[in-house]
Scaffold this motif. Structure first.
Motif, PDB file in Angstrom:
ATOM      1  N   TYR A  35      -5.542   4.924  99.781  1.00 53.06           N
ATOM      2  CA  TYR A  35      -4.346   5.049  98.959  1.00 53.06           C
ATOM      3  C   TYR A  35      -4.084   6.516  98.641  1.00 53.06           C
ATOM      4  N   LEU A  43       0.255   4.874  92.917  1.00 58.26           N
ATOM      5  CA  LEU A  43      -0.645   4.536  94.024  1.00 58.26           C
ATOM      6  C   LEU A  43       0.152   3.941  95.168  1.00 58.26           C
ATOM      7  N   GLU A  48      -5.456  -0.118 105.850  1.00 60.35           N
ATOM      8  CA  GLU A  48      -6.670  -0.880 105.606  1.00 60.35           C
ATOM      9  C   GLU A  48      -7.372  -1.133 106.927  1.00 60.35           C
ATOM     10  N   LEU A  90      -7.488   8.064  97.452  1.00 59.21           N
ATOM     11  CA  LEU A  90      -8.490   7.108  97.016  1.00 59.21           C
ATOM     12  C   LEU A  90      -8.858   6.153  98.139  1.00 59.21           C
ATOM     13  N   ARG A  97     -11.760  -9.687  98.368  1.00 57.79           N
ATOM     14  CA  ARG A  97     -10.741  -9.230  97.421  1.00 57.79           C
ATOM     15  C   ARG A  97     -10.196 -10.375  96.577  1.00 57.79           C
ATOM     16  N   ASP A  98     -10.335 -11.621  97.066  1.00 57.77           N
ATOM     17  CA  ASP A  98      -9.888 -12.756  96.257  1.00 57.77           C
ATOM     18  C   ASP A  98     -10.607 -12.802  94.924  1.00 57.77           C
ATOM     19  N   THR A  99     -11.900 -12.555  94.948  1.00 58.22           N
ATOM     20  CA  THR A  99     -12.699 -12.698  93.745  1.00 58.22           C
ATOM     21  C   THR A  99     -12.995 -11.368  93.076  1.00 58.22           C
ATOM     22  N   TYR A 100     -13.290 -10.377  93.871  1.00 58.70           N
ATOM     23  CA  TYR A 100     -13.791  -9.116  93.339  1.00 58.70           C
ATOM     24  C   TYR A 100     -12.788  -7.981  93.397  1.00 58.70           C
ATOM     25  N   GLY A 101     -11.633  -8.217  93.975  1.00 61.25           N
ATOM     26  CA  GLY A 101     -10.686  -7.120  94.098  1.00 61.25           C
ATOM     27  C   GLY A 101     -11.297  -6.009  94.928  1.00 61.25           C
ATOM     28  N   TYR A 102     -10.792  -4.826  94.706  1.00 59.68           N
ATOM     29  CA  TYR A 102     -11.287  -3.661  95.430  1.00 59.68           C
ATOM     30  C   TYR A 102     -12.091  -2.767  94.490  1.00 59.68           C
ATOM     31  N   PHE A 104     -12.959   1.033  93.907  1.00 60.77           N
ATOM     32  CA  PHE A 104     -12.448   2.345  94.299  1.00 60.77           C
ATOM     33  C   PHE A 104     -13.499   3.431  94.132  1.00 60.77           C
ATOM     34  N   GLY A 105     -13.392   4.438  94.993  1.00 62.09           N
ATOM     35  CA  GLY A 105     -14.150   5.664  94.808  1.00 62.09           C
ATOM     36  C   GLY A 105     -13.426   6.547  93.805  1.00 62.09           C
ATOM     37  N   SER A 106     -14.008   7.705  93.530  1.00 61.82           N
ATOM     38  CA  SER A 106     -13.405   8.639  92.572  1.00 61.82           C
ATOM     39  C   SER A 106     -12.329   9.508  93.198  1.00 61.82           C
TER      40      SER A 106
END
Lengths: 113, 108
Positions: A35, A43, A48, A90, A97-102, A104-106
């Motif tokens: 992103y 964002l 992907e 980012l 991603r259904d359950t935990y999403g993404y 992200f790094g810093s």
């Protein structure tokens, strides 16, 4: 447990140069997304990758490209840099991603001068 | 065109003063609605995924709800450490679209 690691954290480049950013996802995550974040646009999705294949692509010019390696690490390349490419880039990885999403790094803060 | 709009852009609250953040979306075939929190200098941190109208999820002082056109993030009795930018994102087809976020500042 290590998170998503992006290198370098900060980068200054000159207009016309090219740059490569690196992302190491969480171990076991095969999906990696990139992103661009700017104050004006927020964002914006770049692309992907999943198992070394580009699964989806946002509306960015062809100067922006990426790839993913067999160990799921990913790189993003921007060629012929423009001043407007200055942003926080980012990387995010996902197990499901259904359950935990993404996760992200810093980010890598790119400044083009 | 798919779109996600968050309001307000910024919100200042006293500690303990509950409020709600709004996320309006127009997305074809919504598969999910994400909420993230972002602190300065860091990447967004995943909070919730909502899948269908009527669904609610809670985490500590936060509760997210979803209707067919919008999602709300309710913050109950917030503390200064809840200060952050809150982002929502729609997932439709295979696209994820982020809103520009709400900057929340909780005053002690």
């Amino acid at each position: 447990k290590a998170g998503v690691t992006q290198t370098p954290r900060y980068l200054i480049k000159t207009r016309g140069q090219q740059v490569t950013l690196s992302c190491s996802p969480i171990s076991g995550h095969r999906s990696v997304s990139w992103y661009q974040q700017t104050p004006g646009q927020g964002l914006q999705f770049l692309f992907e990758y999943f198992s070394e294949t580009q699964r989806n692509k946002g509306n960015f010019p062809g100067r922006f490209s990426g790839r993913q390696f067999s160990n799921s690490r990913s790189e993003m390349n921007v060629s012929t840099l423009e001043l407007g490419d200055s942003a926080l880039y980012l990387c995010a990885s996902s197990l499901d991603r259904d359950t935990y999403g993404y996760t992200f790094g810093s980010g890598t803060r790119l400044t083009v001068v | 065109e798919d779109q996600v709009t968050q309001s307000p852009e910024a919100l200042r609250l006293q500690e303990g003063e509950s409020s709600s953040l709004n996320c309006s979306y127009t997305v074809s075939g919504l598969r999910g609605l994400f909420w993230y929190r972002q602190d300065p200098g860091k990447g967004p941190e995943f909070l919730f995924t909502l899948y269908s109208a009527g669904e609610e999820k809670e985490k500590e002082r936060l509760k997210a709800t979803l209707t067919k056109k919008e999602s709300f993030l309710h913050i109950t009795a917030p503390k200064p450490e809840d200060s952050a930018t809150y982002l929502c994102a729609s997932w439709g087809g295979d696209k994820i679209i982020f809103g520009k976020g709400t900057r929340l500042h909780i005053l002690p």
